[in-house]
Design an enzyme around this catalytic site. Structure first.
Site, short mmCIF file in Angstrom:
data_model
loop_
_atom_site.label_atom_id
_atom_site.label_comp_id
_atom_site.label_asym_id
_atom_site.label_seq_id
_atom_site.Cartn_x
_atom_site.Cartn_y
_atom_site.Cartn_z
N HIS A 137 0.83 8.17 3.72
CA HIS A 137 1.71 7.50 4.68
C HIS A 137 3.21 7.85 4.77
O HIS A 137 3.92 7.15 5.23
CB HIS A 137 1.62 5.97 4.65
N GLY A 156 -3.69 2.04 8.40
CA GLY A 156 -4.53 1.06 9.43
C GLY A 156 -4.13 -0.21 9.81
O GLY A 156 -4.22 -0.96 10.84
N ASP A 182 0.72 -1.26 0.06
CA ASP A 182 0.07 -0.13 0.10
C ASP A 182 0.82 1.25 0.10
O ASP A 182 1.44 1.51 1.17
CB ASP A 182 -0.87 -0.20 1.30
N ILE A 210 0.53 9.66 8.39
CA ILE A 210 -0.33 8.69 9.43
C ILE A 210 0.19 7.28 9.11
O ILE A 210 0.71 6.84 7.84
CB ILE A 210 -1.55 8.87 9.63
#
Length: 288
Positions: free
Chosen positions: A196, A214, A191, A211
């Site tokens: 990110h 998840g 990903d 961030i």
């Protein structure tokens, strides 16, 4: 472009066939923080090719492919990961050749201005034998796509209520600190969303800095359960499910609270620095 319910459910996503080796298995374990202590003999089999073990959550990345998402018509700038479930029919080998078949299982309209929930199922099988290995079920909250209509729902057709965390003190807890560059490692697993990695992109999305994925947070919680409940034996896990509730910034510390009731393990992950729950309603089913 608004969602067209029948067309979305009929979307044909080609089967993807993938070879993965010990390299991908070890990279994934490193990307969720394993191996930071070179003298930790319990974690070494996840990051060293001798007697290599695969974490169950490796299944979320070995066949990663989001190239089909623009065909859904959903506004992916407004999308967040809602829940992730992993049903393990047979423990993943440390390397192998697998096939992944993705389908959109259902879409629920929450109403105009309220968004929609899309359920995506990914069935992973052994490419040689055809044996089913893992079924992934993820829910995506499409915040900008409500009001398209769709079928009238009966109560039994609606998504099940989330797993209830026991109303008592946790039976165990595992504290794991993420590294400032954790997301940069994790994105090499598949990903590569710039959210990110790229500060300007993260700022445009409403975050002060990039961030953590998840699913990286999810993998860290799975790692905690494997440590606290399974004595680092991942083959004991049959099913994992959890709901994403808040983002993690790389460098923060994740504390996973764990409750054990027979072969059902409940878990919840919170940040030590901000006292924010980042994963909730976690449920793991153990094999007898």
């Amino acid at each position: 472009m608004p969602i067209v319910y029948d067309e979305l459910l009929a979307l044909d996503i080609p089967v993807r066939e993938v070879n993965y080796s010990d390299r991908e298995t070890m990279l994934y374990a490193l990307s969720v923080g394993m191996g930071q202590d070179p003298m930790d003999l319990a974690e070494l089999p996840f990051v060293f090719e001798k007697s290599l073990k695969a974490l169950p959550s490796l299944s979320t990345v070995i066949c990663w492919d989001d190239s089909w998402t623009p065909r859904t018509g959903i506004n992916y700038v407004m999308v967040v990961h809602g829940e992730q479930r992993i049903t393990i029919h047979k423990p993943l080998p440390a390397s192998g050749r697998v096939k992944a078949k993705v389908r959109i299982k259902d879409v629920f309209d929450k109403g105009a201005g309220k968004g929609a929930i899309m359920l995506v199922e990914n069935t992973i099988t052994d490419a040689t034998s055809g044996e089913k290995l893992v079924t992934l079920l993820s829910s995506t909250f499409a915040r900008g796509d409500g009001g398209f209509g769709g079928p009238v729902r009966k109560p039994e057709d609606l998504p099940p209520k989330p797993h209830a965390i026991p109303d008592r003190k946790p039976d165990a807890g595992v504290t794991l600190k993420t590294q400032p560059n954790q997301a940069l490692f994790y994105r090499l697993c598949g990903d590569r969303n710039p959210l990110h990695a790229e500060p300007a992109f993260a700022e445009a999305a409403g975050f002060p800095r990039p961030i953590l994925h998840g699913l990286c947070t999810y993998g860290i919680a799975v790692r905690a359960v494997v440590k606290a409940v399974c004595d680092h034996d991942p083959s004991r896990i049959a099913d994992i499910n959890a709901r994403f509730t808040a983002p993690v910034f790389p460098g923060e510390t994740i504390h996973t609270e764990i409750w054990r009731d027979g072969n059902i393990v409940s878990f919840r992950a919170r940040l030590m620095e901000r006292d924010v729950v980042v994963l909730d309603h976690g449920r793991v089913e153990l094999r007898d």
